[in-house]
Design an enzyme around this catalytic site. Structure first.
Site, mmCIF file in Angstrom:
data_model
loop_
_atom_site.group_PDB
_atom_site.id
_atom_site.type_symbol
_atom_site.label_atom_id
_atom_site.label_comp_id
_atom_site.label_asym_id
_atom_site.label_seq_id
_atom_site.Cartn_x
_atom_site.Cartn_y
_atom_site.Cartn_z
ATOM 1 N N HIS A 52 0.865 -1.196 0.000
ATOM 2 C CA HIS A 52 0.000 0.000 0.000
ATOM 3 C C HIS A 52 0.895 1.238 0.000
ATOM 4 C CE1 HIS A 52 -3.749 2.219 1.632
ATOM 5 N NE2 HIS A 52 -2.846 3.137 1.338
ATOM 6 N N LEU A 69 2.297 6.943 -4.603
ATOM 7 C CA LEU A 69 3.477 7.456 -5.324
ATOM 8 C C LEU A 69 3.214 8.820 -5.951
ATOM 9 C CD1 LEU A 69 4.898 4.226 -7.040
ATOM 10 C CD2 LEU A 69 5.626 5.308 -4.901
ATOM 11 N N ARG A 70 1.930 9.275 -5.933
ATOM 12 C CA ARG A 70 1.568 10.578 -6.503
ATOM 13 C C ARG A 70 1.889 10.645 -7.991
ATOM 14 N NH1 ARG A 70 -1.414 10.815 -2.086
ATOM 15 N NH2 ARG A 70 -0.470 11.813 -0.296
ATOM 16 N N ASN A 104 -5.437 7.193 -5.920
ATOM 17 C CA ASN A 104 -6.154 8.441 -5.580
ATOM 18 C C ASN A 104 -5.421 9.674 -6.097
ATOM 19 O OD1 ASN A 104 -4.118 8.064 -3.605
ATOM 20 N ND2 ASN A 104 -5.277 9.196 -2.049
ATOM 21 N N LYS A 141 -9.571 -0.357 -5.354
ATOM 22 C CA LYS A 141 -9.558 0.322 -4.057
ATOM 23 C C LYS A 141 -10.892 0.997 -3.766
ATOM 24 C CE LYS A 141 -7.969 2.151 -0.308
ATOM 25 N NZ LYS A 141 -6.740 2.713 0.187
ATOM 26 N N HIS A 169 -10.416 1.262 2.369
ATOM 27 C CA HIS A 169 -10.144 2.290 3.378
ATOM 28 C C HIS A 169 -11.287 2.151 4.371
ATOM 29 C CE1 HIS A 169 -8.516 6.182 4.886
ATOM 30 N NE2 HIS A 169 -9.680 6.114 5.508
ATOM 31 N N HIS A 191 -4.360 -0.548 6.190
ATOM 32 C CA HIS A 191 -3.862 0.252 7.314
ATOM 33 C C HIS A 191 -4.756 0.159 8.558
ATOM 34 C CE1 HIS A 191 -6.672 2.957 5.366
ATOM 35 N NE2 HIS A 191 -5.816 3.351 4.456
ATOM 36 N N LEU A 248 -4.620 9.394 8.081
ATOM 37 C CA LEU A 248 -5.905 8.714 8.208
ATOM 38 C C LEU A 248 -5.748 7.250 7.823
ATOM 39 C CD1 LEU A 248 -8.303 11.443 6.785
ATOM 40 C CD2 LEU A 248 -8.265 10.552 9.124
ATOM 41 N N ASP A 295 1.502 2.711 3.521
ATOM 42 C CA ASP A 295 0.642 3.890 3.352
ATOM 43 C C ASP A 295 1.484 5.166 3.316
ATOM 44 O OD1 ASP A 295 -1.667 5.316 2.905
ATOM 45 O OD2 ASP A 295 -2.265 5.368 5.013
ATOM 46 N N HIS A 297 2.964 14.627 1.324
ATOM 47 C CA HIS A 297 2.388 15.942 1.016
ATOM 48 C C HIS A 297 3.492 16.955 1.306
ATOM 49 C CE1 HIS A 297 -1.861 14.638 0.835
ATOM 50 N NE2 HIS A 297 -1.559 13.830 1.834
ATOM 51 N N ALA A 311 -3.918 14.971 5.440
ATOM 52 C CA ALA A 311 -3.603 13.720 6.141
ATOM 53 C C ALA A 311 -2.591 12.927 5.325
ATOM 54 C CB ALA A 311 -4.868 12.897 6.319
HETATM 55 C C1 NCD Z 1 -3.571 9.210 2.099
HETATM 56 C C2 NCD Z 1 -3.156 10.230 1.034
HETATM 57 O O1 NCD Z 1 -2.630 11.286 1.390
HETATM 58 O O2 NCD Z 1 -3.355 9.962 -0.161
HETATM 59 N N1 NCD Z 1 -3.508 9.818 3.394
HETATM 60 C C3 NCD Z 1 -3.375 9.188 4.581
HETATM 61 O O3 NCD Z 1 -3.422 9.842 5.608
HETATM 62 N N2 NCD Z 1 -3.178 7.899 4.652
HETATM 63 C C4 NCD Z 1 -4.902 8.660 1.775
HETATM 64 C C5 NCD Z 1 -5.250 7.435 2.582
HETATM 65 O O4 NCD Z 1 -4.664 6.371 2.397
HETATM 66 O O5 NCD Z 1 -6.126 7.541 3.439
HETATM 67 ZN ZN ZN Z 2 -3.297 5.122 1.726
#
Ligand code: NCD
Ligand code: ZN
Length: 344
Positions: free
Chosen positions: A13, A16-17, A41, A98, A135, A173, A218, A246, A250, A262
């Site tokens: 999990h 990688l953006r 996402n 997902k 999630h 997670h 999160l 996870d 950011h 998050a």
């Molecule tokens: C994740 C994200 O920033 O894409 N953030 C996180 O706090 N884990 C999204 C997610 O997995 O909930």
């Molecule tokens: Zn995640």
């Protein structure tokens, strides 16, 4: 034990953006892991096999000549068709779908508003043996943020399992003793990933001496009793639990903000942090199964054949990593000393 060799792990999990961020963070994951399940996402989300193919190209480009293999996921929406699921299964590189409940987390606004709207897609996934990654938090604002995982188990997960008893599900997670108990008490169709932050930190870490936005993710960190339950599960040797960082980068600006994002970035030292958590339990001998065997076994993929070596060499994690345009990324355990180092 001062050196430890284990089969190369995979990350089941990771975020990688895209764009510059992808180019900055993907090499950290590729250095540690042979494969990773890449979250969809993005903006816009990766909802089709066609988008996933294009994303794979950008990831491969970002990791240069590394052997790293991205395993792709599709982002489930109310409108995902059974045809798209069949295409995904045939593609061979899309390994899962997902579920983000709409509004649950970063870039989840296009997510599922009611899981019953996805019955066609879920039936096709069950037939194809394509796992659903969840999630696991409800989004009801009246439910306390610390109770949303437990509510998800009762309100969404149990009914879902009853309707699709052969559907493979990864409870992503997990953060609570309730989730551990649920996974332990269900059949082999259910697995769970556990992050380094939920093994090493409890919710006090968000408030130590002031607000700590870099420890906000999160599902949110929970009480110590839940961390203990996760540590026990991860180090128990039970094959339903496996590694999923996870890692969710950011930029510093987006974290240190009046409405901070998050997500915790952990890819820079993920396996070292897991080793630290396993050592806390005197269970380093259980790390390899958790990090390198249980994940591929659950997904029905072969185990890796290469190995990595971890050495007991304290090193200081950088305060920050540079990003494009003068932005920076604050990593998990920023500025702290960690006792394990990945040496090859
Ligand atoms: C994740 C994200 O920033 O894409 N953030 C996180 O706090 N884990 C999204 C997610 O997995 O909930
Ligand atoms: Zn995640």
């Amino acid at each position: 034990m001062n050196q430890m060799q284990i089969t190369q792990p995979d990350d089941w999990h990771v975020h990688l953006r895209d764009g510059d961020m992808l180019n900055h963070v993907a090499p950290y994951t590729a250095k540690q892991f042979a494969r990773a399940i890449v979250m969809p996402n993005l903006q816009p989300p990766v909802t089709t096999v066609k988008q996933a193919v294009e994303y794979v190209d950008r990831i491969v480009n970002a990791v240069g000549d590394s052997q790293f293999e991205p395993l792709m996921t599709l982002y489930l929406t109310d409108d995902t068709s059974a045809e798209e699921i069949i295409l995904a299964e045939k593609s061979c590189f899309v390994k899962a779908v997902k579920l983000y409940p709409a509004g649950a987390t970063t870039n989840s606004s296009a997510g599922v508003t009611d899981i019953r709207k996805c019955d066609d897609a879920l039936a096709a996934m069950q037939e194809a043996g394509l796992p659903l990654l969840v999630h696991g938090e409800v989004t009801d604002p009246d439910i306390d943020v610390f109770d949303r995982e437990k509510a998800f188990i009762d309100q969404v997960l149990m009914p879902l399992m009853n309707r699709f008893p052969r559907l493979k599900i990864v409870f992503e997670h997990i953060t609570t003793a309730d989730a551990v108990d649920f996974v332990l008490n269900t059949g082999l169709t259910i697995g769970a990933t556990i992050t380094p932050q939920h093994l090493l930190l409890n919710r006090n870490a968000m408030f130590k001496g002031g607000m700590r936005p870099h420890n906000y993710c999160l599902p949110v960190l929970k009480r110590e009793q839940h961390r203990q339950a996760l540590l026990h599960a991860a180090t128990s040797g039970n094959r339903k639990f496996f590694l999923g960082t996870d890692s969710a980068p950011h930029s510093k600006d987006k974290k240190e903000n009046s409405c901070g994002c998050a997500g915790i970035f952990s890819a820079h030292a993920a396996i070292e942090m897991y080793a630290t958590a396993f050592e806390e339990q005197n269970a380093l001998d259980k790390l390899e199964a958790f990090a390198s065997f249980n994940g591929p076994d659950f997904y029905g993929l072969s185990r890796n054949t290469e190995t990595i070596t971890l050495e007991r060499t304290p090193w200081q994690i950088p305060d920050s990593y540079p990003l494009a345009g003068g932005d920076t990324l604050i990593p998990m355990m920023s500025g702290e000393t960690i006792n394990w180092k990945l040496i090859k």
